[in-house]
Design a protein around this motif. Structure first.
Motif, short mmCIF file in Angstrom:
data_model
loop_
_atom_site.label_atom_id
_atom_site.label_comp_id
_atom_site.label_asym_id
_atom_site.label_seq_id
_atom_site.Cartn_x
_atom_site.Cartn_y
_atom_site.Cartn_z
N GLY A 169 0.82 -1.21 0.03
CA GLY A 169 0.00 0.10 -0.07
C GLY A 169 0.91 1.28 -0.05
O GLY A 169 0.31 2.35 -0.29
N GLY A 170 2.31 1.11 0.12
CA GLY A 170 2.85 2.16 -0.02
C GLY A 170 4.14 2.39 0.98
O GLY A 170 5.29 2.20 0.39
N LYS A 178 2.70 -7.07 11.27
CA LYS A 178 1.53 -6.37 11.29
C LYS A 178 0.37 -7.56 11.80
O LYS A 178 -0.31 -7.20 12.59
N ASN A 195 -7.51 -2.59 1.78
CA ASN A 195 -7.53 -1.15 1.40
C ASN A 195 -7.68 -1.06 -0.31
O ASN A 195 -6.59 -1.27 -0.94
N GLU A 198 -7.20 3.05 -3.65
CA GLU A 198 -6.21 3.64 -4.68
C GLU A 198 -6.51 4.72 -5.54
O GLU A 198 -6.96 4.92 -6.41
N PHE A 283 -8.79 10.98 -2.02
CA PHE A 283 -7.34 10.45 -1.83
C PHE A 283 -7.11 10.16 -0.45
O PHE A 283 -6.49 8.97 -0.06
N VAL A 284 -7.58 10.96 0.68
CA VAL A 284 -7.21 10.74 2.12
C VAL A 284 -7.91 9.53 2.81
O VAL A 284 -7.31 9.25 3.54
N GLY A 286 -7.76 6.77 1.69
CA GLY A 286 -6.91 5.65 1.43
C GLY A 286 -6.08 5.60 2.72
O GLY A 286 -5.26 4.40 3.04
N GLU A 287 -5.80 6.60 3.79
CA GLU A 287 -5.02 6.28 4.85
C GLU A 287 -5.75 5.82 5.86
O GLU A 287 -7.02 5.99 6.07
N GLU A 288 -5.13 4.91 6.42
CA GLU A 288 -5.99 3.76 7.10
C GLU A 288 -6.84 4.36 8.23
O GLU A 288 -8.08 3.90 8.27
N ILE A 321 -5.19 -3.98 8.60
CA ILE A 321 -5.60 -3.25 7.29
C ILE A 321 -4.47 -3.40 6.48
O ILE A 321 -3.29 -3.09 6.74
N ASN A 322 -4.72 -4.02 5.25
CA ASN A 322 -3.60 -4.21 4.26
C ASN A 322 -4.20 -4.04 2.75
O ASN A 322 -5.41 -3.88 2.66
N ASN A 323 -3.45 -3.84 1.95
CA ASN A 323 -3.50 -3.23 0.50
C ASN A 323 -4.09 -4.50 -0.36
O ASN A 323 -3.86 -5.77 0.33
N THR A 326 -1.19 -6.63 -1.20
CA THR A 326 -0.71 -7.56 -0.02
C THR A 326 -1.43 -8.78 -0.05
O THR A 326 -0.91 -9.84 0.04
N GLY A 503 -0.03 10.82 6.73
CA GLY A 503 0.89 10.77 5.43
C GLY A 503 0.73 11.79 4.23
O GLY A 503 1.75 11.92 3.58
N LEU A 504 -0.38 12.08 3.96
CA LEU A 504 -0.73 12.82 2.82
C LEU A 504 0.21 14.38 2.94
O LEU A 504 0.83 14.60 2.22
C1 LIG Z 1 -3.03 9.88 2.02
C2 LIG Z 1 -2.89 8.55 1.97
C3 LIG Z 1 -3.57 7.67 1.01
C4 LIG Z 1 -3.27 6.29 0.85
N1 LIG Z 1 -3.91 5.62 0.13
C5 LIG Z 1 -3.58 4.14 -0.08
C6 LIG Z 1 -4.51 3.20 -1.00
O1 LIG Z 1 -5.20 3.87 -1.76
N2 LIG Z 1 -4.20 2.01 -0.97
C7 LIG Z 1 -3.62 1.41 0.06
O2 LIG Z 1 -3.50 0.43 0.06
N3 LIG Z 1 -2.93 2.11 0.89
C8 LIG Z 1 -3.12 3.46 0.99
N4 LIG Z 1 -2.30 4.29 1.91
C9 LIG Z 1 -1.76 3.39 2.88
C10 LIG Z 1 -2.59 3.07 4.17
O3 LIG Z 1 -2.66 3.95 4.82
C11 LIG Z 1 -1.81 1.74 4.94
O4 LIG Z 1 -0.65 2.03 5.18
C12 LIG Z 1 -2.00 0.59 4.04
O5 LIG Z 1 -3.27 0.33 3.38
C13 LIG Z 1 -1.52 -0.58 4.67
O6 LIG Z 1 -1.54 -1.71 3.72
P1 LIG Z 1 -0.18 -2.60 3.52
O7 LIG Z 1 0.56 -2.74 4.84
O8 LIG Z 1 -0.49 -3.79 2.87
O9 LIG Z 1 0.66 -1.70 2.54
C14 LIG Z 1 -2.46 5.62 1.91
C15 LIG Z 1 -1.71 6.33 2.84
C16 LIG Z 1 -1.97 7.84 3.00
C17 LIG Z 1 -1.10 8.41 4.01
#
Ligand SMILES: Cc1cc2nc3c(=O)[nH]c(=O)nc-3n(C[C@H](O)[C@H](O)[C@H](O)COP(=O)(O)O)c2cc1C
Ligand code: SF4
Ligand code: SF4
Ligand code: SF4
Ligand code: FES
Lengths: 550, 242, 188
Positions: A169-170, A178, A195, A198, A283-284, A286-288, A321-323, A326, A503-504
């Motif tokens: 996810g980033g 986790k 999550n 995207e 967009f925000v 997506g932040e968990e 929470i995972n992407n 993932t 994070g944004l």
């Molecule tokens: C502004 C912002 C947008 C995000 N958008 C996404 C997203 O679209 N998809 C995503 O999986 N994680 C996104 N993240 C990261 C999530 O907060 C989170 O870390 C992630 O979903 C964890 O999954 P992972 O451990 O599998 O990477 C974003 C984080 C921030 C700060």
């Protein structure tokens, strides 16, 4: 359903497949659908029926085959065809038992295809994502079966930890760590969230996984739920992905009907249900923590962490929470083992990564490559280089939180640490290539505009800082910059990065900082164009004193 | 607010060189305040839920490269906290400058001149000018309520009003609409305050607003009208004397 | 033969402000006499010269930069002064003059010169008209002085008190940068 039932169904589905002499696969994901692949599918089916070949040829819609720019893609047995139109159906069906159709030929020996390594997308282009049977025939839910019947939750976490899988996810957070945090957290109810928000411009990896292999996502979530002790899952998808929503819904319903979700899965005591939640395209979200607020029905605003969702997440309960990507890696790791997975990639970044290639390259679309492949290989070999004889300038990775990497660093391996060292990030996998005609100040301004309009407005540095940064970038790119602008950019970037809540904001300055780092010349060139500060304006007060007449 | 039981385990930590002890669950901000160490805040208010948006309370913690919001960080054993450093002061000043540049703060003609947390914070931090360009947005004043007024020109979006209304008064009349720089406080479904069916006229929001955004009506210079008809008998008396 | 060393040259300028800061300066009262001994006031609304001279040591600017004339003056002042002080909120923040910035210039003219014009008396031609000759062009926005030229010291306040101004002047004359935060603030 019971394990044997599923294995029987899978076996029967495989026999059904073998029963057909020929297979025609039409990509029906969003990319190809937008170039009429549904009509192509319909006319191929009609042609097969017209010839009375229904029993010999199986025509089906499948997930993305990667080379989106040449879509609609159609695979007839082992031959791949590109830019297929409905009126090509007759020729294609005829070619099944004759010579290939040269004019539609798509070379599968080109590096774009041969250098990929498919794990997450191994079924893309092979299965009909809307057919549970077809998915079962290709091994869906066998990882879950193995986990539920042969492994303890601790052993599953051990396996994921040993695989070295990191979040897609980033940030690249170690997935096993986790999972074990959530597993250790106390509390009766726990949740698993996928999550699928995207939100990065230019990214469509997760969409493709959800559209092309939705059962894989469900299976990954179920395995995770078993490992951490959760019995409820939520998939958060943006509403702008209607096809992903449709297919996930269908997959959830199929899985429920066949008791692959619900109570006593495979006759064990494990129960798991999944619901879909649609995001309204922020967009925000997506932040968990913002995502969790949104699922709870509140404004999608991030909150300070800790507590992390692993301890206090959805409805205050421990939440994993995972992407999407993932989770999609999980079934493969379970089935083929941690050692196999850890054998792909680099020392610290294991497995593969899906990238969405866009911008100034010949081949745009989706690729999945082993971690550690060099940017040069991706851009020049797989993506086919820059069209129209133009020179490469930079590649942007990580979307609005990432940065631009110039030509001199093209040989670095693509892994989490290397990209971070260059001032960019892996991010979710967007890769935007720019050629010599792109202006890097414009690029920085574009991403800052995105962050400015997507800032939730909760914290001051991001809400006002992105607006101020955008103002400076905008005036520089219009040739109206001032002499102190570069210093002020640096100062604001540092402040916004260090003081923002989520994070944004913390990563919004990255595109500016990385373009300043590698392309300061372009900023300076634009600043030199600006009217010199301090010079008297052309119409000084003594001479001109006019306003519009009434 | 975390409920901290009297028997909770106690911890030791160090803030600005002072060795202190606190109960488990307390935040850095709470401990600092108890011990007379000033950390600037705008969005935090005792008794309201945590917001963490103004970022003024950021502090440094030894061993961590990040800055931490004191209002949102629960103390752990052995923490080493610095609440004041050139870097922190610099960032706090920038935050105040950002707030002043974001909307229209014309202190000289503001009803809260001299009673404003933003204004006094600017003075305390030595913000003597705003080095960022001003935004000068065109914003409205909601004058529809009989008792109160909302002047969006002065709002810093701390959401104290939103939280006190929802969490203390239980009315949840106020909330935020929009995103980023366009975010704004609203009543109900973005209706004029005076039309709100949920507002109980309690005035809590007005009294905890840190700036001149929420005020009682009748406090602006232009509203200082004398009502001589209030004493009708004066004229009557004058009539008698004739 | 002994020559008295030249006194530092002080200038005060009034751009888009209400003159309140200058009034506050006059509120120095008897301290004005002390000031007069220490400095030579070379340019000010309170003295005669019409041309801003060269070689000024300290210039206090009151008011925001609102017109092309203000802008021109500010640049001239910067070029000819060693120290430029933004005196008062209008110079520091644009303050009240800046309140027109929420409107477009055209809206503003319409409001000021057309809508708000007196109704014509019977038989009289319409009075509303925009000023055309002899007035400097208005900038699209009124801005703080430091958005146009570099400023060395900021003294907020509307107006800053005589005490604050005294501190500024005496400290500068003593060769120190004054700390004014104790004595004044925005809106003070
Ligand atoms: C502004 C912002 C947008 C995000 N958008 C996404 C997203 O679209 N998809 C995503 O999986 N994680 C996104 N993240 C990261 C999530 O907060 C989170 O870390 C992630 O979903 C964890 O999954 P992972 O451990 O599998 O990477 C974003 C984080 C921030 C700060
Ligand atoms: S950093 Fe931006 S998006 Fe994140 S909380 Fe602050 S304002 Fe919202
Ligand atoms: S709200 Fe405070 S800072 Fe804003 S104008 Fe009023 S007094 Fe000044
Ligand atoms: S109106 Fe006052 S209390 Fe409410 S958000 Fe604005 S500044 Fe804060
Ligand atoms: S007081 Fe801590 S962020 Fe506002």
């Amino acid at each position: 359903m019971k394990a044997e039932e599923m294995l029987n169904l899978a076996e029967k589905a495989r026999q059904d497949l073998d029963h057909f002499q020929h297979h025609i696969h039409v990509c029906t994901e969003s990319g190809c659908q937008s170039s009429q692949s549904q009509a192509v599918l319909a006319s191929l089916t009609a042609e097969v029926n017209r010839r009375g070949w229904q029993d010999r040829v199986w025509v089906k819609g499948v997930g993305c085959m990667g080379l989106c720019c040449e879509g609609p893609l159609v695979k007839c047995d082992d031959r791949l065809y590109q830019r297929v139109r409905p009126q090509d159906a007759a020729d294609l069906v005829a070619s099944l038992e004759a010579e290939p159709v040269e004019r539609l030929h798509c070379d599968t020996e080109q590096p774009f295809f041969t250098r990929q390594k498919l794990v997450v997308r191994e079924n893309a282009g092979k299965i009909d994502p809307e057919s549970l049977l077809d998915c079962l025939a290709h091994g869906a839910y066998q990882g879950l079966l193995r986990v539920l019947t042969e492994m303890t939750p601790a052993a599953v976490i051990q396996e994921i930890t040993a695989s070295g899988l990191r979040g897609r996810g980033g940030a690249g957070f170690p997935t096993g760590l986790k999972w074990s945090t959530v597993a250790k957290a106390g509390g009766a109810a726990k949740y698993v969230i996928c999550n699928g928000d995207e939100g990065d411009p230019g990214a469509f990896m997760d969409r493709s996984v959800m559209e092309g292999d939705p059962h894989r996502v469900l299976e990954g979530m179920a395995i995770a739920a078993y490992a951490v002790g959760a019995d409820h899952g939520v998939i958060y998808v943006r509403a702008e992905y209607p096809l992903a929503v449709k297919r996930l819904n269908k997959a959830i319903n199929q899985a429920r009907r066949h008791e692959l979700l619900g109570l006593n899965i495979f006759g064990t005591h494990f129960q798991f249900n999944v619901e879909l939640r649609l995001g309204a395209g922020a967009f925000v979200c997506g932040e968990e923590t913002a995502l969790i607020a949104s699922v709870e029905g509140r404004r999608g605003l991030p909150r300070p962490r800790p507590p992390y969702p692993a301890n206090e997440g959805l409805y205050g309960a421990p939440t994993l929470i995972n992407n999407v990507e993932t989770f999609a890696n999980v079934p493969a790791i379970i089935q083929r083992g941690a050692a196999w997975f850890a054998g792909i990639g680099t020392a610290k970044s294991k497995g593969t990564k899906v990238f969405a290639l866009t911008g100034r390259v010949r081949n745009t679309g989706l690729i999945e490559v082993p971690m550690g492949m060099s940017l040069r290989e991706i851009i020049y070999d797989l993506a086919g280089g820059i069209p129209e004889g133009k020179a490469f300038k930079a590649v942007q990775t990580g979307g609005p939180s990432g940065g631009c990497i110039p030509a001199e660093h093209l040989d670095i391996p693509v892994d989490y640490e290397s990209l971070t060292r260059l001032g960019s990030i892996m991010g979710s996998g967007g890769m935007i290539v720019m050629d010599e005609t792109s202006n890097m100040v414009d690029v920085a301004r574009f991403f800052m505009e995105f962050c400015m309009t997507e800032s939730c407005g909760k914290c001051v540095p991001c809400r006002v800082g992105t607006w101020q940064l955008h103002g400076i970038l905008d005036r520089i790119s219009r040739g109206q910059g001032k002499s102190g602008d570069l210093n002020q950019l640096q100062e604001l970037c540092a402040m916004v990065k260090q003081t923002s809540l989520c994070g944004l904001g913390q990563s919004a300055p990255n595109p500016v900082l990385s373009t300043l780092r590698y392309f300061e010349k372009e900023y300076r060139a634009l600043l030199e164009k600006a009217p010199a500060a301090g010079a008297a304006p052309a119409n000084s007060a003594k001479t001109v004193a006019l306003e519009v007449a009434p | 607010m975390k409920a901290v039981s009297a028997t909770a385990a106690s911890l030791t930590l160090n803030i600005d060189g002072q060795d202190l002890s606190c109960r488990a669950g307390e935040t850095i901000l709470e401990v600092a305040r108890e011990n007379g160490i000033a950390i600037p805040t705008l969005c935090w208010l005792e008794g309201l839920s945590l917001w963490g948006g103004c970022r003024l309370c950021l502090v440094e913690i030894a061993g961590s490269p990040k800055l931490h919001a004191a209002c949102a960080t629960v103390c752990t054993e052995g923490l080493h906290v610095t609440t004041n450093s050139p870097r922190l002061t610099h960032y706090r000043r920038m935050i105040v400058e950002m707030l002043l540049s974001e909307r229209n703060h014309v202190c000289s003609v503001c009803v809260s001149n001299g009673h404003c947390e933003l204004q006094s914070l600017a003075q305390k931090l030595g913000v003597d000018h705003v080095s960022l360009p001003y935004r000068f947005p065109k914003l409205t004043v909601d004058n529809s309520h009989d008792l109160f007024r909302m002047d969006h020109n002065r709002c810093i979006l701390c959401t104290r009003c939103v939280r006190v209304c929802a969490e203390v008064e239980g009315a949840h009349t106020k909330d935020v609409k929009g995103r980023g720089i366009l975010a704004a406080i609203i009543q109900d479904l973005d209706q004029p305050w005076g039309d709100s069916k949920t507002c109980t006229n309690c005035g809590k929001c007005v009294n905890i607003c840190p700036t001149g955004a929420l005020t009682h009506r009748g406090t602006a210079v232009g509203e200082m009208v004398k009502k001589q008809e209030f004493l009708p008998y004066l004229t009557l008396m004058r009539g008698c004397g004739k | 033969m002994s020559t008295t060393p030249a006194k530092p040259k002080l200038a005060t300028v009034w751009l888009d402000g209400c003159s309140g800061c200058h009034m506050s300066l006059l509120d120095l009262d008897e301290r004005l006499l002390i000031l007069a001994e220490k400095v030579e006031v070379v340019y000010s609304p309170a003295v005669d010269p019409k041309e801003f001279p060269e070689g000024v040591d300290i210039t206090l600017i009151e008011g925001a930069v609102s017109s092309e004339e203000d802008r021109h003056k500010a640049q001239l002042i910067r070029a000819r002064s060693r120290l430029v002080v933004s005196l008062g909120d209008c110079a520091v923040t644009a303050n009240v003059p800046g309140m027109r910035n929420y409107f477009e210039k055209d809206e503003l003219f319409q409001r000021a010169y057309v809508e708000n014009a007196d109704a014509p008396a019977a038989g009289e031609a319409r009075r509303a008209r925009l000023p055309v000759l002899g007035v400097p062009a208005l900038c699209p926005r009124a801005t703080p002085v430091h958005e146009v030229i570099p400023v060395d010291l900021f003294v907020p306040g509307c107006p800053p008190s005589a005490e604050a101004i005294w501190l500024v002047l005496t400290e500068l004359l003593a060769g120190r940068m004054p700390q004014v935060a104790e004595l004044t603030r925005f809106g003070a």
